[in-house]
Design a protein around this motif. Structure first.
Motif, PDB file in Angstrom:
ATOM      1  N   ASN A   6      37.030  36.685  33.979  1.00 17.52           N
ATOM      2  CA  ASN A   6      37.196  38.076  34.383  1.00 17.52           C
ATOM      3  C   ASN A   6      35.758  39.148  33.543  1.00 17.52           C
ATOM      4  N   ARG A   8      32.174  40.933  33.718  1.00 21.59           N
ATOM      5  CA  ARG A   8      31.107  41.541  34.989  1.00 21.59           C
ATOM      6  C   ARG A   8      29.784  41.512  33.956  1.00 21.59           C
ATOM      7  N   THR A  21      30.247  38.966  38.240  1.00 23.19           N
ATOM      8  CA  THR A  21      31.344  39.129  37.994  1.00 23.19           C
ATOM      9  C   THR A  21      31.878  36.921  38.073  1.00 23.19           C
ATOM     10  N   GLY A  52      37.012  42.796  33.485  1.00 23.64           N
ATOM     11  CA  GLY A  52      35.810  43.260  34.777  1.00 23.64           C
ATOM     12  C   GLY A  52      34.970  44.315  33.694  1.00 23.64           C
ATOM     13  N   THR A  54      32.406  45.544  31.190  1.00 19.99           N
ATOM     14  CA  THR A  54      30.489  44.622  30.962  1.00 19.99           C
ATOM     15  C   THR A  54      30.605  43.562  29.561  1.00 19.99           C
TER      16      THR A  54
END
Ligand SMILES: [Zn+2]
Length: 407
Positions: A6, A8, A21, A52, A54
């Motif tokens: 997961n 980003r 993603t 999520g 980065t």
């Protein structure tokens, strides 16, 4: 195998995968594959759900000084050689915590940069990957002695070969040279050249013949021009750029790159070290700082590669987390352009763009997992990364303190 689930991903810093993603599969030191979220195998090895956050490539600091422990230069010089070494080792490790997996040391005494680089490569100690110079090569100048034996003074073109050979024999990766005066140097005038064009030409040729290059400390406009004309590889600080400098850079095929150092400029500008350094240093910094912002905008508009430097000391690097990012936000350049300066641009400048600088299958798994969206708001860089990986190994991260399941 390690899987980052997961993630980003930013399109400008990810290659060969175009979705926002994904899951990153790491095998050994390298990124083996990037695949849509939820499709990576999670039945063996270590899986980390970054939820999520980065995922950025590991950062570069092309203008580090491992031996700078704080802004107290007298105390710095009074350290024993052993303490100097230990402080420098500590800083190399601290860099990892901040997401920096590659640093280029632009001047250290006793060739500690070479020793620490070797120790890290042998796996004896943990730290960022190191590219290192040795002593700071400079013409004779008044303030040099306040740094103890850090400076190697040389004044004639015909002596440049001897000095460069001596550096190379000690195992350095490149030569650090002073073209203009310094901000943090008594009697140093940042705008003025301290060397001659003949000396610059001689040291560049000497370095070139030894298969290395010159990184030059260079604030002033004339110094920058001479550096470009004679083929200095990296122009450090690059404070006083003008249109002619930009034209010269382009004319010479951009063989010289710029490495501004905003952390030091901004902290002086904002009086972070008031009381610990001479007031004249802050005055000099104020002027340089105002110019460097304008210069970076001009350089970026002309398509010149801008790299990432801090010139910071360990204490303040720790204290002002992410200062280089938040300072560069003042240039008004897009956040993703600034993030590229810290990663792929810097990788290109040191010739490591095939191995590092983007999130790409086949490159080293040097990754900084950042909480938030730095492409939208660079102030998220004021927080330390949740996870940092260097060559596939989880080496640091604030999330590690809370969750123990990642051993
Ligand atoms: Zn420096």
């Amino acid at each position: 195998m390690t899987v980052l689930k997961n993630c980003r991903l930013l399109p400008s810093l990810t290659e060969g995968y175009d979705q926002p993603t994904g899951d990153i599969i790491i095998e050994g030191k390298h990124i083996q594959r990037i695949c849509p979220p939820g499709t990576a195998p999670t039945d063996s090895g270590t899986t980390i759900d970054v939820k999520g956050a980065t995922v950025l490539p590991g950062f570069f600091d092309l203008h580090a000084h491992l031996m700078f422990a704080n802004q107290d230069y007298n105390a710095s010089v009074l350290r024993s050689q052993n303490e100097y070494m230990l402080d420098s080792m500590e800083y190399a490790r601290v860099y990892l915590k901040h997401g920096y997996t590659t640093i280029r040391d632009c001047g250290n005494d006793f060739y500690v940069g070479v020793s620490i680089k070797n120790a890290i490569e042998r796996g004896i100690i943990q730290g960022a990957r190191i590219i290192t110079s040795g002593k700071i090569i400079s013409p004779i100048a008044k303030g040099n002695k306040s740094f103890g034996t850090l400076y190697e003074e040389v004044d004639r073109p015909e002596d440049m070969m001897r000095v460069c050979r001596n550096e190379v024999v000690h195992g350095v990766d490149f030569i650090k040279y002073m073209i203009t005066g310094a901000v943090l140097n008594e009697s140093g005038e940042p705008g003025e050249m301290v060397t001659t064009p003949a000396e610059i030409q001689a040291i560049v040729e000497a370095a070139d013949s030894l298969h290395t290059y010159v990184a030059a400390h260079c604030h002033g406009t004339e110094g920058i021009k001479q550096a470009i004309i004679h083929g200095v590889r990296t122009i450090e600080h690059a404070s006083y750029l003008d249109d002619e400098c930009i034209e010269l850079l382009v004319k010479h095929g951009c063989r010289s790159s710029l490495v501004p150092t905003l952390s030091i400029a901004f902290s002086l500008f904002n009086h972070f070290f008031e009381g610990t350094i001479l007031p004249e240093f802050m005055e000099k910094a104020k002027d340089a700082c105002e110019h460097v912002i304008e210069g970076m905008k001009m350089a970026d508009a002309a398509g010149i590669t801008i790299g990432w430097g801090t010139d910071f000391d360990r204490e303040n690097f720790e204290k002002y987390v992410g200062l280089e990012f938040t300072s560069r936000a003042k240039t008004g350049l897009p956040n993703e352009a600034i993030l590229r300066q810290a990663t792929i641009n810097s990788a290109k400048i040191v010739g490591l763009e095939e191995k590092l600088g983007t999130v790409k299958c086949g490159k080293y798994a040097d990754l900084a997992v950042v909480d938030g969206k730095p492409d939208e708001d660079l102030t998220v860089m004021k927080k330390l990364p949740l996870y940092v990986l260097k060559e596939g190994v989880l080496v640091a991260g604030t999330a590690l303190q809370q969750e123990k399941s990642y051993e």
